[in-house]
Design a protein around this motif. Structure first.
Motif, PDB file in Angstrom:
ATOM      1  N   PHE A  10       0.828  -1.202   0.000  1.00 16.81           N
ATOM      2  CA  PHE A  10       0.000   0.000   0.000  1.00 16.81           C
ATOM      3  C   PHE A  10       0.868   1.260   0.000  1.00 16.81           C
ATOM      4  O   PHE A  10       0.605   2.204  -0.741  1.00 16.81           O
ATOM      5  N   ILE A  11       1.915   1.285   0.810  1.00 18.74           N
ATOM      6  CA  ILE A  11       2.815   2.442   0.877  1.00 18.74           C
ATOM      7  C   ILE A  11       3.482   2.667  -0.472  1.00 18.74           C
ATOM      8  O   ILE A  11       3.566   3.801  -0.948  1.00 18.74           O
ATOM      9  N   VAL A  12       3.952   1.619  -1.116  1.00 21.07           N
ATOM     10  CA  VAL A  12       4.581   1.749  -2.431  1.00 21.07           C
ATOM     11  C   VAL A  12       3.575   2.279  -3.445  1.00 21.07           C
ATOM     12  O   VAL A  12       3.885   3.166  -4.234  1.00 21.07           O
ATOM     13  N   LEU A  13       2.359   1.765  -3.420  1.00 18.51           N
ATOM     14  CA  LEU A  13       1.313   2.216  -4.341  1.00 18.51           C
ATOM     15  C   LEU A  13       1.009   3.700  -4.141  1.00 18.51           C
ATOM     16  O   LEU A  13       0.922   4.462  -5.102  1.00 18.51           O
ATOM     17  N   VAL A  14       0.872   4.136  -2.894  1.00 20.87           N
ATOM     18  CA  VAL A  14       0.598   5.543  -2.605  1.00 20.87           C
ATOM     19  C   VAL A  14       1.764   6.408  -3.062  1.00 20.87           C
ATOM     20  O   VAL A  14       1.575   7.464  -3.657  1.00 20.87           O
ATOM     21  N   PHE A  15       2.984   5.965  -2.814  1.00 21.99           N
ATOM     22  CA  PHE A  15       4.166   6.733  -3.214  1.00 21.99           C
ATOM     23  C   PHE A  15       4.187   6.953  -4.719  1.00 21.99           C
ATOM     24  O   PHE A  15       4.369   8.061  -5.187  1.00 21.99           O
ATOM     25  N   PHE A  16       3.977   5.905  -5.485  1.00 23.10           N
ATOM     26  CA  PHE A  16       4.035   6.045  -6.937  1.00 23.10           C
ATOM     27  C   PHE A  16       2.843   6.794  -7.509  1.00 23.10           C
ATOM     28  O   PHE A  16       2.970   7.495  -8.501  1.00 23.10           O
ATOM     29  N   SER A  17       1.697   6.702  -6.905  1.00 24.60           N
ATOM     30  CA  SER A  17       0.544   7.424  -7.423  1.00 24.60           C
ATOM     31  C   SER A  17       0.606   8.905  -7.075  1.00 24.60           C
ATOM     32  O   SER A  17      -0.013   9.734  -7.736  1.00 24.60           O
ATOM     33  N   SER A  18       1.382   9.277  -6.036  1.00 21.01           N
ATOM     34  CA  SER A  18       1.459  10.685  -5.669  1.00 21.01           C
ATOM     35  C   SER A  18       2.345  11.474  -6.626  1.00 21.01           C
ATOM     36  O   SER A  18       2.245  12.683  -6.713  1.00 21.01           O
ATOM     37  N   CYS A  19       3.225  10.804  -7.322  1.00 22.59           N
ATOM     38  CA  CYS A  19       4.108  11.474  -8.273  1.00 22.59           C
ATOM     39  C   CYS A  19       3.484  11.365  -9.647  1.00 22.59           C
ATOM     40  O   CYS A  19       3.754  10.434 -10.384  1.00 22.59           O
ATOM     41  N   ASP A  20       2.616  12.309  -9.969  1.00 26.07           N
ATOM     42  CA  ASP A  20       1.844  12.189 -11.195  1.00 26.07           C
ATOM     43  C   ASP A  20       2.348  13.108 -12.298  1.00 26.07           C
ATOM     44  O   ASP A  20       1.570  13.638 -13.077  1.00 26.07           O
ATOM     45  N   ARG A  21       3.654  13.278 -12.390  1.00 23.19           N
ATOM     46  CA  ARG A  21       4.225  14.083 -13.468  1.00 23.19           C
ATOM     47  C   ARG A  21       3.943  13.375 -14.785  1.00 23.19           C
ATOM     48  O   ARG A  21       4.241  12.201 -14.958  1.00 23.19           O
ATOM     49  N   PRO A  22       3.373  14.092 -15.731  1.00 24.10           N
ATOM     50  CA  PRO A  22       3.093  13.471 -17.029  1.00 24.10           C
ATOM     51  C   PRO A  22       4.387  13.047 -17.731  1.00 24.10           C
ATOM     52  O   PRO A  22       5.411  13.723 -17.606  1.00 24.10           O
ATOM     53  N   ASP A  23       4.312  11.958 -18.446  1.00 28.64           N
ATOM     54  CA  ASP A  23       5.464  11.525 -19.227  1.00 28.64           C
ATOM     55  C   ASP A  23       5.722  12.544 -20.328  1.00 28.64           C
ATOM     56  O   ASP A  23       4.789  13.145 -20.864  1.00 28.64           O
ATOM     57  N   CYS A  24       6.972  12.724 -20.642  1.00 30.19           N
ATOM     58  CA  CYS A  24       7.307  13.565 -21.785  1.00 30.19           C
ATOM     59  C   CYS A  24       8.592  13.024 -22.403  1.00 30.19           C
ATOM     60  O   CYS A  24       9.385  12.379 -21.727  1.00 30.19           O
ATOM     61  N   GLN A  25       8.739  13.259 -23.661  1.00 25.80           N
ATOM     62  CA  GLN A  25       9.916  12.821 -24.405  1.00 25.80           C
ATOM     63  C   GLN A  25      10.628  14.047 -24.956  1.00 25.80           C
ATOM     64  O   GLN A  25      10.020  14.839 -25.676  1.00 25.80           O
ATOM     65  N   ASN A  26      11.890  14.204 -24.623  1.00 23.86           N
ATOM     66  CA  ASN A  26      12.669  15.294 -25.181  1.00 23.86           C
ATOM     67  C   ASN A  26      12.950  15.004 -26.650  1.00 23.86           C
ATOM     68  O   ASN A  26      13.369  13.917 -27.008  1.00 23.86           O
ATOM     69  N   THR A  27      12.713  15.995 -27.487  1.00 21.73           N
ATOM     70  CA  THR A  27      13.013  15.854 -28.919  1.00 21.73           C
ATOM     71  C   THR A  27      14.061  16.869 -29.357  1.00 21.73           C
ATOM     72  O   THR A  27      14.347  16.984 -30.537  1.00 21.73           O
ATOM     73  N   ASN A  28      14.626  17.592 -28.414  1.00 25.43           N
ATOM     74  CA  ASN A  28      15.600  18.633 -28.716  1.00 25.43           C
ATOM     75  C   ASN A  28      17.007  18.102 -28.442  1.00 25.43           C
ATOM     76  O   ASN A  28      17.383  17.878 -27.294  1.00 25.43           O
ATOM     77  N   SER A  29      17.783  17.915 -29.490  1.00 32.87           N
ATOM     78  CA  SER A  29      19.120  17.329 -29.336  1.00 32.87           C
ATOM     79  C   SER A  29      20.051  18.202 -28.505  1.00 32.87           C
ATOM     80  O   SER A  29      20.986  17.689 -27.884  1.00 32.87           O
ATOM     81  N   ILE A  30      19.812  19.497 -28.443  1.00 32.15           N
ATOM     82  CA  ILE A  30      20.674  20.376 -27.625  1.00 32.15           C
ATOM     83  C   ILE A  30      20.595  19.963 -26.156  1.00 32.15           C
ATOM     84  O   ILE A  30      21.609  19.952 -25.451  1.00 32.15           O
TER      85      ILE A  30
END
Length: 138
Positions: A10-30
């Protein structure tokens, strides 16, 4: 014994669900080819933040570091195709004292809502200086 496993899960589940930063992919080579501290990285980051507009960006704590007696936070910066990190020098810990106390450990992945920072340019040098944040969202 089974109760301990359930509680730990339960603690692990709560920890991971609290960090809800959307996924993103960098496309800038710089951003891929240069370090956060380099002028070329910072110039590109300023350009991209201007393109998107600071009001359209979200910021998530990635790290806390100390270098040469100065303290910094690294933030993930996201919005409208921008997926990068920024290194912000912190001189005033108002509203983020907990990050300083724990050296960021229990705050990694939290959103820094209403983050305000200054961008100082002097010749080739660019510095990002933390000013304030409205709230830390876990």
């Amino acid at each position: 014994m089974k109760t301990k496993s359930i509680i730990a899960s339960f603690i692990v589940l709560v920890f991971f669900s609290s960090c809800d930063r959307p996924d993103c992919q960098n496309t800038n080579s710089i951003f891929d080819l240069n370090g956060l501290e380099t002028t070329v990285y910072k110039q590109e980051l300023v350009k991209e933040m201007d393109r998107v507009g600071k009001e359209n960006l979200t910021y998530w704590l990635s790290d806390y570091t100390e270098q040469n007696g100065q303290e910094f936070i690294t933030v993930n910066i996201q919005g409208d195709g921008l997926c990068a990190k920024g290194l912000l020098q912190v001189n005033d810990w108002t509203n983020i004292e907990g990050i300083k106390k724990t050296k960021g450990v229990s705050y990694i992945g939290t959103e820094l809502r209403g983050l305000i920072f200054d961008i100082f340019t002097s010749g080739e040098s660019i510095d990002f200086i933390y000013k304030s944040t409205e709230s830390i969202v876990d």
